[in-house]
Write a protein that holds these residues in place. Structure first.
Motif, PDB file in Angstrom:
ATOM      1  N   HIS A 175      44.880  38.513  38.925  1.00 40.65           N
ATOM      2  CA  HIS A 175      45.590  37.957  37.771  1.00 40.65           C
ATOM      3  C   HIS A 175      46.747  37.106  38.269  1.00 40.65           C
ATOM      4  O   HIS A 175      47.463  37.504  39.189  1.00 40.65           O
ATOM      5  N   PHE A 179      40.935  39.353  32.575  1.00 41.40           N
ATOM      6  CA  PHE A 179      42.013  38.620  33.214  1.00 41.40           C
ATOM      7  C   PHE A 179      41.447  37.306  33.752  1.00 41.40           C
ATOM      8  O   PHE A 179      40.569  37.313  34.612  1.00 41.40           O
ATOM      9  N   ARG A 223      45.608  36.792  29.975  1.00 41.31           N
ATOM     10  CA  ARG A 223      44.979  38.082  29.692  1.00 41.31           C
ATOM     11  C   ARG A 223      44.325  38.001  28.328  1.00 41.31           C
ATOM     12  O   ARG A 223      44.967  37.655  27.339  1.00 41.31           O
TER      13      ARG A 223
END
Length: 599
Positions: A104, A41, A46
């Protein structure tokens, strides 16, 4: 709609499909036929596969790997506790379930192992769809033969979260045997011993092959033995050496450990073709550079106990099958770790009259067999798989706990699956109204020494003297190796039961549904990011092409200055926003504006 076969590995994964009479291994978007089982991440993005693995050294806290060693296990599992010390990421305890926190999109997320595995599976799914040019839903996923019920169910859940309809699961060495048998079109009966030593798991399976029929005689293995263990031993060795050289302990420095792990993996690989390997790392800790080397003989000495475990498992599986080593026709090596020279030397010496077979690709064979099995489960027919049949077994005995602490063995190990057994039970005390059944897997006499799978209670039993109340207990294992247990009281018709792994700390239906929705959000976000990245690159390419060609056009000076000013502004704007591509509408508007200016 084609069904695919996915080898979900600890270190690497692979996907294949059966079509036009043969199995085709599918390459990823980088053109490689195996994909690292890594998820990373980064800011708002991603990464899965090779890009994620390359990010592991710098972004160690948010790069996840070896997740197969977590899936289906509890947080207090000793193997989980041991592995955590060597990983660059953090594992937290959530009601005894291991979970991984990551950062993230400028925020925090906590993932369970099934979700991370689902991301790798989705990457395999996407590769297959790009290759086939159509939507793919049905899949067969491979699992180590020695995976327990919880681990199998968790793997099945990961497939569901990834948007796959898991039509079957196949043991990895069995899939390799299918690959070996189909590749050779064996006419006469042959007993083949498959040694499958991958990144994180080890299986030994003996398969009787007759044409396109595959019958598993016995299986054995270890769900926590593989190439990662060789890496871990090397890491521990060099941690000790660094301390001797510089007086500093790096065992708590996760970034340094991650860098050292990458170097150790490379050294291990080099020792398969060379007798010496070097490890060099600049400024590993405290500004100290680390430079060392290791010989193949030293590597083999450090891993002596691991090699012994490999050979012991082979011998035990032979014993379970009722065969002697002289009865084995072929020994087939599968999994990247079987490239280690000592493994080949050791097996060659033990099976002195047999030439070790290395004719199938050790990295691709499992996916190959899974793809053939996936096709065979479908409704389509192909002459290449005519008369295909597969008969597998369970790796561990299943039993029910008895009063006094012993275990009643209901389904012995190496029983063919699918299977269903029924046992009659009697009440043990007067006027007993309820009975709790505890289910175990393992080979020990005392229940406590075996692996506890789960329990369920049957209530509403009519009062009766001890040993007069009658209960029927059913244990059923499906073709995927997943166990369902139930009990039935004949007079009242009362019944109770569980699918073991679902009740024993596994994901609930609502949790799976939530994770599927989260995966869909990730999927849409990734697709949107990809579209924006593509649009950004298109704008940048166009701006540079305009910059290159403007001098060759018959333009007035003011027009040329205006165009170059716009090009410079766009390139500077793209450079400022290089971390995150701008919105699609803005990118498209800027491109249209420049195109109109150039006209």
């Amino acid at each position: 709609m084609p069904a695919i076969g996915i080898d979900l590995g600890t270190t690497n994964s692979c996907v294949a499909v059966f079509r036009n009479g043969r199995v085709e291994i599918i390459a990823n978007d980088r053109g490689h036929r195996i994909t690292p089982s890594f998820v990373s991440f980064v800011d708002n993005e991603r990464l899965v596969g090779e890009a994620a693995k390359l990010d592991a050294t710098e972004n160690h806290e948010n790069t996840l790997y070896q997740i197969k060693r977590l899936i289906g296990r509890t947080y207090d599992d000793p193997t989980v506790q041991a592995d955590m010390k060597l990983w660059g990421f953090t594992v937290i305890n959530d009601d005894n379930k291991p979970k991984i926190p990551v950062v993230h999109s400028c925020g925090g997320n906590i993932f369970c192992p099934e979700q991370i595995s689902a991301m790798v599976l989705e990457e395999m799914k996407n590769a297959a769809e790009a290759f086939l040019g159509e939507t793919v839903t049905d899949a067969v996923i491979t699992v180590p033969a020695y995976f327990n019920d919880s681990q199998r169910r968790a793997t099945h859940d990961a497939g569901e979260i990834a948007g796959l309809n898991v039509i079957g699961m196949i043991n990895e060495p069995t899939a390799a045997a299918v690959a070996y048998g189909l590749d050779r079109e064996i006419k006469n009966q042959r007993d083949v011993l498959i040694v499958d030593l991958g990144g994180g798991t080890f299986d030994v399976t003996i398969v009787k092959i007759e044409g396109r029929k595959f019958y598993v005689r016995a299986t054995g293995g270890d769900t926590h033995l593989g190439g990662e263990d060789f890496d871990n031993i090397l890491v521990e060795y060099f941690v000790s050496e660094f301390k001797q050289q510089h007086g500093e302990d790096i065992s708590d420095n996760k970034r340094a450990l991650n860098r050292l792990r990458v170097a150790c993996e490379a050294a291990k690989t080099n020792l398969s073709s060379s007798t010496q390997a070097k490890v060099r790392l600049e400024a590993l800790q405290g500004g100290h550079d680390f430079c060392s080397s290791i010989s193949r003989s030293k590597f083999e000495n450090l891993n002596h106990n691991v090699f012994e475990r490999v050979l012991d498992t082979v011998k035990n599986t032979l014993s379970d099958s009722g065969l002697k080593k002289e009865n084995i026709d072929d020994v087939v090596l599968v999994g990247g770790s079987t490239r280690i020279p000592k493994i080949r030397e050791m097996l060659g010496k033990y099976f002195d009259s047999i030439k070790i077979k290395r004719t199938i690709n050790p990295d691709e064979a499992v996916a190959y067999g899974a793809a053939a099995y996936a096709f065979a489960l479908g409704s389509d027919e192909d002459s290449a798989l005519k008369e295909f049949a597969l008969e597998d077994v369970i790796p561990l005995s299943i039993g029910i706990g008895r009063r006094g602490g012993t275990m009643s063995f209901a389904i012995p190990r190496n029983t063919k699956i699918p299977t269903k057994v029924c046992e009659n039970r009697l009440t043990v005390v007067d006027n007993q109204k309820r009975v709790t059944f505890k289910i175990y897997e393992g080979e020990r006499t005392l229940a406590r020494d075996n692996h506890f799978l789960g329990k369920f209670t049957l209530s509403g039993i009519p009062p009766a003297p001890r040993r007069k109340g009658k209960i029927k207990v059913h244990l059923e294992i499906n073709a995927c190796g997943i166990l369902h247990a139930s009990a039935f009281e004949e007079i009242t018709g009362n019944s109770s039961g569980i699918t073991i792994a679902r009740d024993k700390g596994g994901l609930s239906e609502s949790e799976i549904k939530r994770m599927v929705q989260e995966a869909e959000k990730f999927r849409k976000k990734d697709q949107e990011l990809k579209r924006r990245s593509t649009a950004r690159n298109a704008l940048e390419d166009y701006a540079y092409s305009v910059k290159k060609e403007v001098d060759h056009k018959n333009l007035t000076t003011p027009k040329r200055i205006c165009i170059m000013s716009s090009v410079t502004e766009i390139l500077e704007w793209l450079d400022i926003n290089k971390k995150e591509p701008p919105e699609m509408a803005e990118l498209e508007a800027r491109k249209i504006e420049l195109e109109q200016l150039v006209e």
